[in-house]
Structure formats: structure tokens, C-alpha cells
Design a protein around this motif. Structure first.
Motif, PDB file in Angstrom:
ATOM      1  N   MET A 196      -2.297   2.389  -7.465  1.00  0.00           N
ATOM      2  CA  MET A 196      -2.827   1.886  -6.276  1.00  0.00           C
ATOM      3  C   MET A 196      -2.175   0.225  -6.181  1.00  0.00           C
ATOM      4  O   MET A 196      -1.607  -0.138  -7.371  1.00  0.00           O
ATOM      5  CB  MET A 196      -4.365   1.555  -6.032  1.00  0.00           C
ATOM      6  N   ASP A 197      -2.196  -0.309  -5.158  1.00  0.00           N
ATOM      7  CA  ASP A 197      -1.850  -1.709  -5.571  1.00  0.00           C
ATOM      8  C   ASP A 197      -3.007  -2.595  -5.620  1.00  0.00           C
ATOM      9  O   ASP A 197      -4.256  -2.302  -5.318  1.00  0.00           O
ATOM     10  CB  ASP A 197      -0.910  -2.225  -3.901  1.00  0.00           C
TER      11      ASP A 197
ATOM     12  N   VAL B 207       0.649   9.936  -4.060  1.00  0.00           N
ATOM     13  CA  VAL B 207       0.050   9.402  -5.402  1.00  0.00           C
ATOM     14  C   VAL B 207      -1.207   8.783  -4.948  1.00  0.00           C
ATOM     15  O   VAL B 207      -1.373   7.832  -4.158  1.00  0.00           O
ATOM     16  CB  VAL B 207       0.933   8.224  -6.007  1.00  0.00           C
ATOM     17  N   ARG B 208      -2.217   9.257  -5.419  1.00  0.00           N
ATOM     18  CA  ARG B 208      -3.596   8.843  -5.214  1.00  0.00           C
ATOM     19  C   ARG B 208      -4.207   7.894  -6.290  1.00  0.00           C
ATOM     20  O   ARG B 208      -3.790   7.779  -7.244  1.00  0.00           O
ATOM     21  CB  ARG B 208      -4.779  10.080  -5.127  1.00  0.00           C
ATOM     22  N   ARG B 209      -5.458   7.300  -5.830  1.00  0.00           N
ATOM     23  CA  ARG B 209      -5.959   6.539  -7.021  1.00  0.00           C
ATOM     24  C   ARG B 209      -7.120   7.392  -7.460  1.00  0.00           C
ATOM     25  O   ARG B 209      -7.641   6.768  -8.605  1.00  0.00           O
ATOM     26  CB  ARG B 209      -6.314   5.211  -6.196  1.00  0.00           C
TER      27      ARG B 209
ATOM     28  N   ASP C 117       0.963  -1.286   0.005  1.00  0.00           N
ATOM     29  CA  ASP C 117      -0.045  -0.104   0.019  1.00  0.00           C
ATOM     30  C   ASP C 117       1.002   1.248   0.004  1.00  0.00           C
ATOM     31  O   ASP C 117       0.842   2.197  -0.720  1.00  0.00           O
ATOM     32  CB  ASP C 117      -1.008   0.131   1.438  1.00  0.00           C
TER      33      ASP C 117
ATOM     34  N   ASP D 128      -9.915  -3.900  -8.794  1.00  0.00           N
ATOM     35  CA  ASP D 128      -9.275  -2.679  -8.219  1.00  0.00           C
ATOM     36  C   ASP D 128      -9.100  -1.467  -9.281  1.00  0.00           C
ATOM     37  O   ASP D 128      -9.438  -0.366  -9.069  1.00  0.00           O
ATOM     38  CB  ASP D 128      -7.770  -3.104  -7.792  1.00  0.00           C
TER      39      ASP D 128
ATOM     40  N   HIS E  91     -12.267   0.291  -9.074  1.00  0.00           N
ATOM     41  CA  HIS E  91     -12.154   1.297  -7.756  1.00  0.00           C
ATOM     42  C   HIS E  91     -11.616   2.425  -8.506  1.00  0.00           C
ATOM     43  O   HIS E  91     -11.978   3.704  -8.163  1.00  0.00           O
ATOM     44  CB  HIS E  91     -11.524   0.798  -6.719  1.00  0.00           C
TER      45      HIS E  91
ATOM     46  N   TYR F 197      -0.751  -8.025  -5.145  1.00  0.00           N
ATOM     47  CA  TYR F 197       0.174  -6.880  -4.579  1.00  0.00           C
ATOM     48  C   TYR F 197       1.215  -6.577  -5.546  1.00  0.00           C
ATOM     49  O   TYR F 197       2.296  -6.296  -5.440  1.00  0.00           O
ATOM     50  CB  TYR F 197       0.817  -7.471  -3.272  1.00  0.00           C
TER      51      TYR F 197
ATOM     52  N   SER G  11      -4.733  -5.819  -4.717  1.00  0.00           N
ATOM     53  CA  SER G  11      -4.795  -6.721  -3.791  1.00  0.00           C
ATOM     54  C   SER G  11      -6.311  -7.529  -3.796  1.00  0.00           C
ATOM     55  O   SER G  11      -6.159  -8.529  -3.320  1.00  0.00           O
ATOM     56  CB  SER G  11      -4.970  -5.985  -2.255  1.00  0.00           C
ATOM     57  N   ASP G  12      -7.044  -6.919  -4.556  1.00  0.00           N
ATOM     58  CA  ASP G  12      -8.407  -7.800  -4.740  1.00  0.00           C
ATOM     59  C   ASP G  12      -8.695  -7.728  -6.170  1.00  0.00           C
ATOM     60  O   ASP G  12      -9.942  -8.102  -6.463  1.00  0.00           O
ATOM     61  CB  ASP G  12      -9.615  -6.774  -4.066  1.00  0.00           C
TER      62      ASP G  12
ATOM     63  N   LYS H 165       1.615   4.296  -3.187  1.00  0.00           N
ATOM     64  CA  LYS H 165       1.315   5.929  -2.728  1.00  0.00           C
ATOM     65  C   LYS H 165       2.452   6.575  -3.137  1.00  0.00           C
ATOM     66  O   LYS H 165       2.478   7.859  -2.851  1.00  0.00           O
ATOM     67  CB  LYS H 165       0.905   5.941  -1.464  1.00  0.00           C
TER      68      LYS H 165
END
Lengths: 341, 341
Positions: free
Chosen positions: B223-224, B152-154, B80, B232, B235, B278, B226-227, B84
């Protein structure tokens, strides 16, 4: 928040949008739409950070009202910050939910968080929600600001310092006894108001946030009392390599606690060794005692001198705590160390 | 660390002194002898903070080696931070232990933490240990430094950006399938080495810490994963109000994953929608693509362009993800959204 599985009835994103995002108003929390928050200590400050986890059936009762559970979970973390002289800033919330926990529980829980946020001017910064076999499980990381270099430690106590506690000691442990034994209140002759007072002191610990400034100004060492006065004072002595003497009749007990203690010596043991006080224990040098007392009194907090710290007896390596009850040594008969129920 | 009850066989203080204090070498951690840690971001930086919880039986198998569990728990948090643009600094550890967890588990778990600490130059700052009915439960809060304003945002992705992923996609989700179905590897004709590679990719996620600098320099959003890649990316699109197109044959699959995908379309679905990659998903403007690729390649990380972002179709409010497989639309047949087993 990251997207680990939430209870099936409520997706994690609905949870976040409906309940948690409204609690996260700082820019750095990014409306909880990211996996991480961004923040910095205030100018001239560093961060104090603490983490306390609470598990249903261990640290609170499964039927405790969620409004109260939220206040307790945040409160015990804010208590740690206050004891370090820090002003609370924000927190991360880890929430483990089992399938039996419904939306109503979460709504009430968030209402409790909001109440604490509003009271202390803090903000939700982020967190994580997971499924777990038995919940709720709460894992809170709380942040506070402290002027650089001013954190108050517990391993810095020195011989000659006077010991002080805020508020009253033992209410929560006695409240827990009443909670576990419904007939006990009548048996010891407590009024309903006395019983409810003690039950509430267990359910709703009050973090002594307003003590932080005076602790930074005057305390050589401090900690919050979460696992019993005697045990926690023992930790202060052990890490500071001093020993302590406490005059038990000087320890402040509420009138309800006093009523129980008058009935049975066992309740005195409970009061001084039981947990969940969330009062602050501070070591103050004699020349600062008056100023410390005045500063705390000015914030409306009761503060009481209960004993002092001494150099270790010859040959001792570990600090010990000597208890005096009406000029006689008082020996704890119960098991050493406190465990939650 | 605060003194909540630890498993009865090992007092929390012994645990801390023997296993956790050696992991906490910064001054601010105070040898874990206090209830709180003190720290500040590096000069010119602010803190990025993330929290991920992992529960036995939900996020990892109860019989996973504790050395690996530690690396996974820390790794998913560092992942995570990397996404960022943050350089990891330290972490808090919340540990829930049930009575069946012995000292050997804890020793191996701490050896795993130490391995990650040494690899990434981070430090344990504090934490909490509690009893819980079923453990282990891990709640990690990780901190990183990012130059002020450079996180850094998503939710900042824009139309026209190209989509990149690091490493390879789908290995962990396929590894989990192999883990849950022992006969599957032979059934699809995997070699032992291929099977072990995929199992390891599930067990030991590799946080792409070295990507952080390039992400800060070139990514408009990241973003990483993970899901699952598709979820992701969804999102990212939703929070950024854009839509995405992914060319599935451009997505990087390992040779082991490719071998499975070649056998059955279902495994392609698993690879792009299953969790635990990841890897990092980044949106890069066309004029920066070459520089971004070069910067990541210089760190030794593979990076692959997999599609691009577009303005929302007329009337759309929520971003969608369009999948293309050999010039044809590819529709996911499985249930929407990823859940851990």
C-alpha cells in the motif's frame, strides 16, 4: 477508499464499514478495504467513463432530502452514459462532508444510492471521503460498457438528420422556478399535482438508461440535455459543424409545463433553455427514424421528433440553432447560456 | 466535460479549449468535446482505478503554487496505482473553482499537470468543472493497467513476511511542521537546505511509479503510506489479520529528518505517524527479499527493511503494530490516527 480526514464525529473507517462497504459487492471493489478497485470492460466492450460533480447550494438545495440527492448525483452520471450508448456498470464516489452533516444524512444518502444501484444493476467500486468547509460535495465517476467502436458521440451529427428528444422538455427548469418562488404555482393556476410533478422532475432526474441500445443502433450523434435544449443542441451543432432548426410547438412538454407555457411566453423560454432535463437529444437519419421510434417506444420511453439538422449557411463556421414558433422565428430574450441557480 | 457553471470570468468552454483540451491527446478523450471518454485496458490487463480528492486549506495550503498543487493532486493518485502494481494510463479531473481563482492560477495548474503527464506518459481523459463557494477543490480519478489477476492488495499480507518501505519516512510530516511554525527550523538548528528539503517533501510528493513491476513480482501485499507509517501499517495488519513489529532505528529517515529527530523524541513520533509520505509499504516473503531489493535498487529507488509480520497473538482479532526503539517498546504519546491540518 483512502484515509483522508472525515468529519470528526464519524471516522472514515466506520463510515465505510457501516454505509459504503455494503454498496460495494463486486470482487474488484475488495470490500473498499484497499485504495483502488480493479475491473475490466465486458468481453467485446470498451469502457465509457464520465464524471459529474454536484455541490450543495449550486447543483442542489442544501435542504434537499439526501435520498433524492443521491439519486440525482448518480442519475446525472448515468444520463451521460446512456446518451453515449453505454450500459452502466459501476461508479466511484467522492464525498466531501462538512461538520454539520450527520450520520442520518449519510444513511439516507446511501439508501438513495442503493435504490439506484438496484434499479440499474450497478455497484459502488470505490472512492474517497474528505472534510470540506461546506458540503455535501459529490464527485461521481461512472463507468459503462459499450461494444468496441460503438460509442455514440455528439460531434458526429450530419445535415439531413432528424432531431429527437426523449421524455418531456423543461419540467425541471420550471420546477426550479416553482421551488424558488413559492407563490408562483398559485399565480399561474397550477394544481397541486401539477406543481408537485414539476418539483419532482427537478429533484429526481430520470436517466434514460433504456435508450442506450437504440442510440447505438440508430443515432449518428447524441447527448444528454443537462444545460437546456437550446444550449446543448448548440454544442452539438458547433462540434459537428452543422446548424439546426427546431419547431418549438413540436417539442414535447408535459401537461404541467404546457399549463405554465400557456400563461406566459417567458416559461417557454425557461422550458427550452433551462437546465436539468436529463433527457436525450439524438440525431437520426431519415431512413432510420421509424426503427428508432419503434425501438424506443418498445422500451416504454416517449420519443418525439422536434426538428432537423442542415448544412451550415454560407460563410458560417459555427453551427447555430434556429427556433420556429408557429411559423415565426422565436428569439430568446433571456441571457444566453444557462447557469445553475 | 459537461457544462456545469464555471467561474463567471472564464466560461467553461474557454477553459476547456485553452487549458484542458491540450492535455487530452488520446482518441478516447475526443478533445474533451463530449460528456464521456472511451478507453479500455491494454491487452492482457485489467484496470486499477483510484480516486483522491484534495481541498484547499485541508490537503494543501491556499497559497501553495498551483504548479505544485497539480503535481501533488496527480501524484497522490499515481502513488495509489504504483502500490497496487499498476502502470498509470490516464486520469479524469474534477475541478471546483471559486470566484477568487483567476486564469493565471489555472494556467499554472495545467502546466503542473502537463509536467506530470510528460514524466509518466499519461493523459487527461475528461472531467468536470464546477463553481464552489471555496476552492480550489480537486477530485482526480486515475487509471492504471495491471496484468489480469496481478493486482497487489493490502489485505493479503501474511505472517513471516518482511516489511519494506521505499525512500525515506517522515519528511513530509516534518516539513508540514516547519511550514506551520516558521521559527522551528532555526530552533532545531536545521540548515536552509535541510529546511527546504523537508518543505519540498511536503509540497511535492513523488509517486513511486517505478516500483510497480517489482511489487507485482515479489510483494504479497503493499500500500502507499499516505496517513503515516504506523497508521497505514495498522490498516494492513487489520485487513490481513496479522500483527507487525517495526524496528524504528531501521526506518529510513533523511538526514534532515534525522537532525530533527535527534533533537526531540516528539519529531520521531511525527515522522512515523504523520501523513503525506507517499512512499510504499510492502510485505515480502523472506525468499524474495534479495530479488525485491535488487529489482527496486535497479530502478534507482531506495528500499529498506524495517520489520516483519507475525501471527496474531492468542485471543487477538485485530492486528496491532509493535514499535521497538533501541530494544525497548516505543509508545506513541500523540493522539491516535492522523488528521490533515
Amino acid at each position: 477508499m483512502s484515509e483522508k480526514p472525515a468529519p470528526s464525529r464519524l471516522g472514515e473507517f466506520s463510515l465505510i464499514e457501516r454505509y459504503f462497504a455494503p454498496l460495494a459487492t463486486s470482487i474488484g471493489a475488495a470490500h473498499l478495504q484497499d485504495d483502488a478497485a480493479v475491473f475490466a470492460p465486458d468481453t467485446g466492450c470498451e469502457l465509457v467513463v464520465t464524471k459529474d460533480m454536484l455541490m450543495a447550494g449550486v447543483h442542489f438545495f442544501e435542504n434537499d432530502p439526501p435520498f433524492a440527492v443521491a439519486q440525482k448525483a448518480l442519475g446525472v452520471n448515468l444520463s451521460d452514459l446512456a446518451a453515449k450508448g453505454a450500459i452502466p456498470k459501476g461508479y466511484l464516489l467522492g464525498l466531501g462532508l462538512s461538520d454539520d452533516i450527520g450520520e442520518e444524512w449519510i444513511a439516507e444518502f446511501c439508501r438513495g444510492l442503493k435504490a439506484v444501484q438496484d434499479r440499474f444493476g450497478i455497484d459502488l467500486l470505490g472512492g474517497d471521503t474528505i472534510s470540506c468547509p461546506k458540503g455535501p460535495l459529490l464527485s461521481i465517476t461512472a463507468f459503462g460498457n459499450v461494444p468496441i467502436g460503438d460509442v455514440v458521440r455528439r460531434n458526429t451529427a450530419v445535415a439531413g438528420a432528424k432531431l429527437y428528444v426523449t421524455g418531456s422538455i423543461g419540467d425541471a427548469a420550471l420546477g426550479l422556478k416553482l421551488r424558488l418562488d413559492e407563490g408562483l404555482a398559485a399565480q399561474v393556476g397550477l394544481s397541486d399535482a401539477e406543481r408537485d410533478f414539476l418539483l419532482d422532475r427537478y429533484l429526481l432526474p430520470q436517466p434514460r438508461v433504456s435508450a442506450a441500445d437504440a442510440l447505438r443502433d440508430y443515432a449518428v450523434a447524441a447527448m444528454d440535455i443537462s444545460d437546456g435544449l437550446v444550449g446543448d443542441l448548440g454544442h452539438m451543432c458547433r462540434t459537428s459543424k452543422v446548424q439546426a432548426r427546431v419547431i418549438l410547438e413540436d417539442v414535447p412538454y408535459s401537461s404541467a409545463a404546457s399549463a405554465m407555457i400557456a400563461k406566459n411566453r417567458e416559461f417557454l423560454e425557461t422550458a427550452i433553455s433551462g437546465g436539468d432535463d436529463y433527457e436525450i437529444l439524438a440525431a437520426i437519419m431519415p431512413e432510420n427514424c421509424t426503427a428508432f421510434e419503434n425501438a424506443l417506444t418498445a422500451t416504454g420511453l416517449a420519443v418525439t421528433q422536434i426538428g432537423d439538422l442542415q448544412t451550415l449557411d454560407a460563410g458560417q463556421e459555427q453551427g447555430t440553432v434556429e427556433l420556429i414558433w408557429h411559423d415565426e422565428p422565436f428569439i430568446l430574450r433571456g441571457a444566453a447560456g444557462f447557469r445553475h441557480f
